[in-house]
Scaffold this motif. Structure first.
Motif, short mmCIF file in Angstrom:
data_model
loop_
_atom_site.label_atom_id
_atom_site.label_comp_id
_atom_site.label_asym_id
_atom_site.label_seq_id
_atom_site.Cartn_x
_atom_site.Cartn_y
_atom_site.Cartn_z
N MET A 1 0.86 -1.17 0.00
CA MET A 1 0.00 0.00 0.00
C MET A 1 0.90 1.24 0.00
O MET A 1 1.85 1.30 0.75
CB MET A 1 -0.90 -0.03 1.23
CG MET A 1 -1.90 1.06 1.24
SD MET A 1 -3.04 1.06 2.65
CE MET A 1 -3.41 -0.63 2.90
N LYS A 2 0.58 2.17 -0.85
CA LYS A 2 1.43 3.35 -0.97
C LYS A 2 1.27 4.28 0.22
O LYS A 2 2.19 4.46 1.00
CB LYS A 2 1.15 4.06 -2.29
CG LYS A 2 1.47 3.15 -3.46
CD LYS A 2 1.23 3.81 -4.78
CE LYS A 2 1.49 2.75 -5.83
NZ LYS A 2 1.79 3.17 -7.08
N THR A 3 0.12 4.88 0.36
CA THR A 3 -0.14 5.73 1.53
C THR A 3 -1.59 5.55 1.96
O THR A 3 -2.44 5.12 1.17
CB THR A 3 0.08 7.23 1.23
OG1 THR A 3 -0.93 7.67 0.32
CG2 THR A 3 1.45 7.50 0.64
N ILE A 4 -1.85 5.88 3.18
CA ILE A 4 -3.22 5.83 3.69
C ILE A 4 -4.11 6.76 2.89
O ILE A 4 -5.25 6.43 2.56
CB ILE A 4 -3.26 6.19 5.20
CG1 ILE A 4 -2.53 5.13 6.02
CG2 ILE A 4 -4.68 6.40 5.68
CD1 ILE A 4 -3.20 3.77 6.00
N HIS A 5 -3.59 7.94 2.52
CA HIS A 5 -4.37 8.91 1.76
C HIS A 5 -4.79 8.33 0.40
O HIS A 5 -5.95 8.46 0.00
CB HIS A 5 -3.56 10.20 1.57
CG HIS A 5 -4.28 11.25 0.80
ND1 HIS A 5 -5.32 11.97 1.32
CD2 HIS A 5 -4.10 11.69 -0.47
CE1 HIS A 5 -5.77 12.81 0.41
NE2 HIS A 5 -5.05 12.66 -0.69
N GLU A 6 -3.85 7.71 -0.30
CA GLU A 6 -4.17 7.12 -1.60
C GLU A 6 -5.18 5.98 -1.46
O GLU A 6 -6.10 5.85 -2.26
CB GLU A 6 -2.90 6.61 -2.28
CG GLU A 6 -1.98 7.71 -2.75
CD GLU A 6 -0.64 7.19 -3.24
OE1 GLU A 6 -0.33 6.00 -3.04
OE2 GLU A 6 0.11 8.00 -3.80
N ALA A 7 -4.99 5.16 -0.44
CA ALA A 7 -5.93 4.06 -0.21
C ALA A 7 -7.32 4.60 0.10
O ALA A 7 -8.32 4.10 -0.41
CB ALA A 7 -5.43 3.16 0.92
N ALA A 8 -7.39 5.63 0.92
CA ALA A 8 -8.69 6.21 1.27
C ALA A 8 -9.38 6.79 0.04
O ALA A 8 -10.59 6.62 -0.13
CB ALA A 8 -8.51 7.30 2.34
N ASP A 9 -8.62 7.44 -0.84
CA ASP A 9 -9.20 8.00 -2.06
C ASP A 9 -9.78 6.89 -2.95
O ASP A 9 -10.87 7.03 -3.50
CB ASP A 9 -8.17 8.81 -2.84
CG ASP A 9 -7.86 10.15 -2.20
OD1 ASP A 9 -8.63 10.60 -1.32
OD2 ASP A 9 -6.83 10.75 -2.58
N LYS A 10 -9.05 5.80 -3.07
CA LYS A 10 -9.54 4.68 -3.90
C LYS A 10 -10.76 4.02 -3.27
O LYS A 10 -11.74 3.71 -3.95
CB LYS A 10 -8.43 3.67 -4.14
CG LYS A 10 -7.38 4.20 -5.09
CD LYS A 10 -6.32 3.18 -5.41
CE LYS A 10 -5.34 3.82 -6.37
NZ LYS A 10 -4.44 2.89 -6.98
N LEU A 11 -10.70 3.80 -1.97
CA LEU A 11 -11.84 3.17 -1.30
C LEU A 11 -13.07 4.06 -1.31
O LEU A 11 -14.20 3.57 -1.38
CB LEU A 11 -11.45 2.79 0.13
CG LEU A 11 -10.46 1.63 0.23
CD1 LEU A 11 -9.90 1.52 1.64
CD2 LEU A 11 -11.09 0.33 -0.22
N LYS A 12 -12.86 5.37 -1.30
CA LYS A 12 -13.98 6.30 -1.37
C LYS A 12 -14.74 6.13 -2.68
O LYS A 12 -15.97 6.23 -2.71
CB LYS A 12 -13.45 7.74 -1.26
CG LYS A 12 -14.45 8.73 -0.74
CD LYS A 12 -13.86 10.13 -0.65
CE LYS A 12 -12.69 10.18 0.31
NZ LYS A 12 -12.15 11.53 0.48
N LEU A 13 -14.03 5.85 -3.76
CA LEU A 13 -14.68 5.62 -5.05
C LEU A 13 -15.60 4.41 -5.00
O LEU A 13 -16.62 4.37 -5.68
CB LEU A 13 -13.64 5.44 -6.16
CG LEU A 13 -12.86 6.68 -6.56
CD1 LEU A 13 -11.81 6.32 -7.59
CD2 LEU A 13 -13.78 7.76 -7.09
N LEU A 14 -15.24 3.41 -4.20
CA LEU A 14 -16.05 2.20 -4.09
C LEU A 14 -17.32 2.44 -3.28
O LEU A 14 -18.23 1.61 -3.30
CB LEU A 14 -15.26 1.07 -3.44
CG LEU A 14 -14.02 0.60 -4.20
CD1 LEU A 14 -13.38 -0.55 -3.45
CD2 LEU A 14 -14.34 0.22 -5.61
N GLY A 15 -17.39 3.56 -2.59
CA GLY A 15 -18.58 3.89 -1.82
C GLY A 15 -19.77 4.29 -2.68
O GLY A 15 -20.89 4.38 -2.19
N ASP A 16 -19.53 4.51 -3.95
CA ASP A 16 -20.61 4.84 -4.88
C ASP A 16 -21.10 3.55 -5.54
O ASP A 16 -20.32 2.81 -6.12
CB ASP A 16 -20.09 5.81 -5.95
CG ASP A 16 -21.16 6.19 -6.93
OD1 ASP A 16 -21.88 7.16 -6.67
OD2 ASP A 16 -21.29 5.49 -7.96
#
Length: 108
Positions: A1-16
């Motif tokens: 995993m690169k960074t928590i911020h990058e992971a959060a941004d990607k996971l946020k997309l899955l919330g739609d």
């Protein structure tokens, strides 16, 4: 995993729900924008916006075939996204839920 911020941004997309459905359908094959429009009953600009967001995060890639642009899943470097998608229903179940059991490839 690169960074928590990058992971959060990607996971946020899955919330739609729409984006999660699109990514789940992409597990089985490449899809064209017009196919997503037909299956999801969303306008072409709406589908394109969802795909742009997914592409910006590197979760899909595009491949031009003649006049059509096909999208494919690109999550090999993000195992946490693969894990989420593996837990989703298969494409046939999703299509059945959407009352779109026989989806022809209309962009060939």
């Amino acid at each position: 995993m690169k960074t928590i911020h990058e992971a959060a941004d990607k996971l946020k997309l899955l919330g739609d729900k729409t984006r999660l459905t699109m990514l789940t359908l992409l597990k089985d094959r490449d899809w064209c924008v017009c196919e997503f429009v037909d299956v999801l009953d969303i306008s072409q600009p709406g589908i394109s916006q969802h795909l742009r967001k997914l592409k910006d995060q590197g979760m899909v890639k595009e491949n031009k075939r003649g006049q059509w642009v096909y999208y494919s899943l690109n999550v090999d470097d993000t195992p946490y996204i693969k894990t989420v998608l593996d837990a989703m229903p298969d494409s046939q179940n999703i299509l059945r839920t959407l009352n779109k059991v026989d989806v022809p490839r209309i962009c060939s």
